[in-house]
Design a protein around this motif. Structure first.
Motif, PDB file in Angstrom:
ATOM      1  N   ALA A 151       0.825  -1.202   0.000  1.00  9.67           N
ATOM      2  CA  ALA A 151       0.000   0.000   0.000  1.00  9.67           C
ATOM      3  C   ALA A 151       0.863   1.256   0.000  1.00  9.67           C
ATOM      4  O   ALA A 151       0.561   2.232  -0.707  1.00  9.67           O
ATOM      5  N   ALA A 152       1.953   1.242   0.780  1.00 12.81           N
ATOM      6  CA  ALA A 152       2.846   2.398   0.843  1.00 12.81           C
ATOM      7  C   ALA A 152       3.523   2.630  -0.507  1.00 12.81           C
ATOM      8  O   ALA A 152       3.672   3.775  -0.958  1.00 12.81           O
ATOM      9  N   ALA A 153       3.925   1.535  -1.173  1.00 12.83           N
ATOM     10  CA  ALA A 153       4.574   1.662  -2.481  1.00 12.83           C
ATOM     11  C   ALA A 153       3.610   2.243  -3.511  1.00 12.83           C
ATOM     12  O   ALA A 153       3.988   3.091  -4.317  1.00 12.83           O
ATOM     13  N   VAL A 154       2.362   1.796  -3.480  1.00 13.28           N
ATOM     14  CA  VAL A 154       1.357   2.319  -4.411  1.00 13.28           C
ATOM     15  C   VAL A 154       1.113   3.798  -4.130  1.00 13.28           C
ATOM     16  O   VAL A 154       1.015   4.618  -5.056  1.00 13.28           O
ATOM     17  N   CYS A 155       1.038   4.157  -2.859  1.00 12.02           N
ATOM     18  CA  CYS A 155       0.813   5.547  -2.477  1.00 12.02           C
ATOM     19  C   CYS A 155       1.954   6.443  -2.953  1.00 12.02           C
ATOM     20  O   CYS A 155       1.740   7.593  -3.354  1.00 12.02           O
ATOM     21  N   ASP A 156       3.172   5.904  -2.929  1.00  5.62           N
ATOM     22  CA  ASP A 156       4.360   6.662  -3.361  1.00  5.62           C
ATOM     23  C   ASP A 156       4.579   6.624  -4.862  1.00  5.62           C
ATOM     24  O   ASP A 156       5.570   7.162  -5.362  1.00  5.62           O
ATOM     25  N   GLY A 157       3.683   5.960  -5.589  1.00 10.02           N
ATOM     26  CA  GLY A 157       3.835   5.863  -7.034  1.00 10.02           C
ATOM     27  C   GLY A 157       4.852   4.829  -7.472  1.00 10.02           C
ATOM     28  O   GLY A 157       5.335   4.868  -8.607  1.00 10.02           O
ATOM     29  N   LYS A 158       5.175   3.867  -6.581  1.00  7.95           N
ATOM     30  CA  LYS A 158       6.186   2.858  -6.888  1.00  7.95           C
ATOM     31  C   LYS A 158       5.636   1.443  -6.794  1.00  7.95           C
ATOM     32  O   LYS A 158       6.384   0.488  -6.619  1.00  7.95           O
ATOM     33  N   GLY A 159       4.318   1.312  -6.917  1.00 13.67           N
ATOM     34  CA  GLY A 159       3.694   0.008  -6.750  1.00 13.67           C
ATOM     35  C   GLY A 159       4.160  -1.028  -7.761  1.00 13.67           C
ATOM     36  O   GLY A 159       4.467  -2.171  -7.416  1.00 13.67           O
ATOM     37  N   LEU A 160       4.223  -0.646  -9.030  1.00 17.49           N
ATOM     38  CA  LEU A 160       4.655  -1.581 -10.067  1.00 17.49           C
ATOM     39  C   LEU A 160       6.085  -2.033  -9.840  1.00 17.49           C
ATOM     40  O   LEU A 160       6.403  -3.224  -9.947  1.00 17.49           O
ATOM     41  N   THR A 161       6.955  -1.086  -9.547  1.00 20.57           N
ATOM     42  CA  THR A 161       8.365  -1.410  -9.330  1.00 20.57           C
ATOM     43  C   THR A 161       8.531  -2.324  -8.127  1.00 20.57           C
ATOM     44  O   THR A 161       9.302  -3.285  -8.161  1.00 20.57           O
ATOM     45  N   TYR A 162       7.798  -2.037  -7.052  1.00 21.10           N
ATOM     46  CA  TYR A 162       7.900  -2.846  -5.837  1.00 21.10           C
ATOM     47  C   TYR A 162       7.481  -4.292  -6.112  1.00 21.10           C
ATOM     48  O   TYR A 162       8.196  -5.237  -5.764  1.00 21.10           O
ATOM     49  N   LEU A 163       6.328  -4.471  -6.744  1.00 19.45           N
ATOM     50  CA  LEU A 163       5.836  -5.826  -6.996  1.00 19.45           C
ATOM     51  C   LEU A 163       6.728  -6.560  -7.974  1.00 19.45           C
ATOM     52  O   LEU A 163       7.011  -7.752  -7.803  1.00 19.45           O
ATOM     53  N   ARG A 164       7.211  -5.863  -8.992  1.00 14.58           N
ATOM     54  CA  ARG A 164       8.113  -6.491  -9.960  1.00 14.58           C
ATOM     55  C   ARG A 164       9.386  -6.969  -9.276  1.00 14.58           C
ATOM     56  O   ARG A 164       9.841  -8.097  -9.496  1.00 14.58           O
ATOM     57  N   ASN A 165       9.969  -6.145  -8.417  1.00  7.47           N
ATOM     58  CA  ASN A 165      11.202  -6.517  -7.725  1.00  7.47           C
ATOM     59  C   ASN A 165      10.974  -7.692  -6.781  1.00  7.47           C
ATOM     60  O   ASN A 165      11.827  -8.588  -6.669  1.00  7.47           O
ATOM     61  N   GLU A 166       9.835  -7.687  -6.090  1.00 10.90           N
ATOM     62  CA  GLU A 166       9.537  -8.779  -5.166  1.00 10.90           C
ATOM     63  C   GLU A 166       9.352 -10.097  -5.908  1.00 10.90           C
ATOM     64  O   GLU A 166       9.810 -11.152  -5.455  1.00 10.90           O
ATOM     65  N   MET A 167       8.700 -10.067  -7.053  1.00 12.38           N
ATOM     66  CA  MET A 167       8.499 -11.292  -7.814  1.00 12.38           C
ATOM     67  C   MET A 167       9.803 -11.766  -8.442  1.00 12.38           C
ATOM     68  O   MET A 167      10.063 -12.972  -8.515  1.00 12.38           O
ATOM     69  N   ASN A 168      10.644 -10.841  -8.882  1.00  8.60           N
ATOM     70  CA  ASN A 168      11.956 -11.233  -9.406  1.00  8.60           C
ATOM     71  C   ASN A 168      12.784 -11.903  -8.321  1.00  8.60           C
ATOM     72  O   ASN A 168      13.482 -12.896  -8.573  1.00  8.60           O
ATOM     73  N   ARG A 169      12.709 -11.368  -7.107  1.00 11.16           N
ATOM     74  CA  ARG A 169      13.439 -11.967  -5.987  1.00 11.16           C
ATOM     75  C   ARG A 169      12.898 -13.365  -5.681  1.00 11.16           C
ATOM     76  O   ARG A 169      13.672 -14.306  -5.447  1.00 11.16           O
ATOM     77  N   THR A 170      11.581 -13.501  -5.689  1.00  5.79           N
ATOM     78  CA  THR A 170      10.972 -14.804  -5.423  1.00  5.79           C
ATOM     79  C   THR A 170      11.389 -15.830  -6.467  1.00  5.79           C
ATOM     80  O   THR A 170      11.723 -16.980  -6.135  1.00  5.79           O
ATOM     81  N   LEU A 171      11.382 -15.435  -7.721  1.00  5.30           N
ATOM     82  CA  LEU A 171      11.769 -16.350  -8.801  1.00  5.30           C
ATOM     83  C   LEU A 171      13.236 -16.748  -8.689  1.00  5.30           C
ATOM     84  O   LEU A 171      13.611 -17.883  -9.012  1.00  5.30           O
ATOM     85  N   ALA A 172      14.084 -15.823  -8.228  1.00  6.94           N
ATOM     86  CA  ALA A 172      15.517 -16.124  -8.089  1.00  6.94           C
ATOM     87  C   ALA A 172      15.773 -17.094  -6.943  1.00  6.94           C
ATOM     88  O   ALA A 172      16.738 -17.864  -6.985  1.00  6.94           O
ATOM     89  N   GLU A 173      14.900 -17.086  -5.942  1.00  6.05           N
ATOM     90  CA  GLU A 173      15.104 -17.918  -4.765  1.00  6.05           C
ATOM     91  C   GLU A 173      14.483 -19.300  -4.894  1.00  6.05           C
ATOM     92  O   GLU A 173      14.850 -20.224  -4.164  1.00  6.05           O
ATOM     93  N   ARG A 174      13.567 -19.486  -5.807  1.00  8.09           N
ATOM     94  CA  ARG A 174      12.839 -20.749  -5.910  1.00  8.09           C
ATOM     95  C   ARG A 174      13.239 -21.521  -7.161  1.00  8.09           C
ATOM     96  O   ARG A 174      13.692 -20.957  -8.143  1.00  8.09           O
ATOM     97  N   GLN A 175      13.032 -22.826  -7.068  1.00  8.08           N
ATOM     98  CA  GLN A 175      13.238 -23.703  -8.208  1.00  8.08           C
ATOM     99  C   GLN A 175      11.892 -24.315  -8.580  1.00  8.08           C
ATOM    100  O   GLN A 175      11.236 -24.933  -7.743  1.00  8.08           O
ATOM    101  N   PHE A 176      11.465 -24.113  -9.807  1.00 12.70           N
ATOM    102  CA  PHE A 176      10.181 -24.621 -10.246  1.00 12.70           C
ATOM    103  C   PHE A 176      10.369 -25.757 -11.243  1.00 12.70           C
ATOM    104  O   PHE A 176      11.228 -25.677 -12.129  1.00 12.70           O
ATOM    105  N   GLU A 177       9.551 -26.783 -11.085  1.00 15.63           N
ATOM    106  CA  GLU A 177       9.581 -27.910 -12.022  1.00 15.63           C
ATOM    107  C   GLU A 177       8.621 -27.623 -13.168  1.00 15.63           C
ATOM    108  O   GLU A 177       7.436 -27.398 -12.958  1.00 15.63           O
ATOM    109  N   LEU A 178       9.158 -27.605 -14.377  1.00 21.24           N
ATOM    110  CA  LEU A 178       8.337 -27.375 -15.556  1.00 21.24           C
ATOM    111  C   LEU A 178       8.053 -28.711 -16.255  1.00 21.24           C
ATOM    112  O   LEU A 178       8.948 -29.540 -16.394  1.00 21.24           O
ATOM    113  N   PHE A 179       6.824 -28.882 -16.684  1.00 25.32           N
ATOM    114  CA  PHE A 179       6.404 -30.115 -17.328  1.00 25.32           C
ATOM    115  C   PHE A 179       6.274 -29.921 -18.839  1.00 25.32           C
ATOM    116  O   PHE A 179       6.376 -28.798 -19.343  1.00 25.32           O
TER     117      PHE A 179
END
Length: 204
Positions: A151-179
């Motif tokens: 909510a704070a990131a959206v209020c500051d006009g940085k919502g997209l950047t915040y969510l993008r960075n968080e998802m990039n971090r999550t993807l870097a930390e996890r290993q996914f099995e693709l079928f």
């Protein structure tokens, strides 16, 4: 076996129907970065690129929504949406649809969301895809993301950047099995559904 062949055929038919729906109902412009998509509601979106685009199609934000409903069309995708107000927020998961649908939204609230590529939401939410078709559910939380920070990131006009960075971090930390079905869907999507069966079989 014959049973496996039937199941594979059904999966392939679903994939083809999904890609056809995407091609027919949802034009996919070739752009990168942010853009204004709905000037009336000040909605902006970021189309993901690189490795992230294997899982997430786009991240979008609608600040201070002015509408009472939002139109969605069949595209085979699942959206995770943060509905934000001054008093807090909640997480909503919208499943794929089989028909054009009007989703109710609240004027005055802000919506920050991400649209997963077909079949990829399963890596991030504990919901069976079939239970989400043509409906939505509320989640107590999405990943370890903090609602107040969002909510704070959206209020500051940085919502997209915040969510993008968080998802990039999550993807870097996890290993996914693709079928095989994941590779088939990606191949169909990249080529707009214009592929031969033999070419598709090579991806599996």
């Amino acid at each position: 076996s014959r049973k496996c062949y039937i199941e594979a055929s059904r999966s392939l038919c679903f994939v083809v129907e999904t890609i056809n729906a995407m091609a027919t109902h949802v034009p996919q412009p070739d752009y990168a970065g942010l853009r204004v998509s709905h000037a009336s509601t000040a909605s902006i979106e970021y189309r993901c690129a690189g490795a992230t685009s294997r899982y997430i199609e786009r991240i979008w934000l609608n600040r201070h929504n002015q509408d009472e409903a939002f139109a969605i069309v069949p595209d085979g995708c699942v959206d995770v949406v943060f509905q934000l107000s001054e008093c807090g927020g909640e997480v909503l998961v919208y499943g794929s649809t089989t028909r054009a649908t009007q989703i109710p939204v609240m004027p005055g609230l802000s919506y920050l969301g991400m649209r997963f590529q077909p079949g990829m939401a399963r890596h991030f939410i504990d919901q069976e895809p079939a239970t989400l078709t043509d409906r939505y559910v509320r989640l107590p939380q999405f990943l370890p993301l903090d609602m107040e920070r969002i909510a704070a990131a959206v209020c500051d006009g940085k919502g997209l950047t915040y969510l993008r960075n968080e998802m990039n971090r999550t993807l870097a930390e996890r290993q996914f099995e693709l079928f095989a079905i994941d590779r088939a869907v990606r191949f169909l999507r990249v080529n707009g559904g214009n592929v031969r069966i033999a070419e598709l079989a090579q991806q599996c």
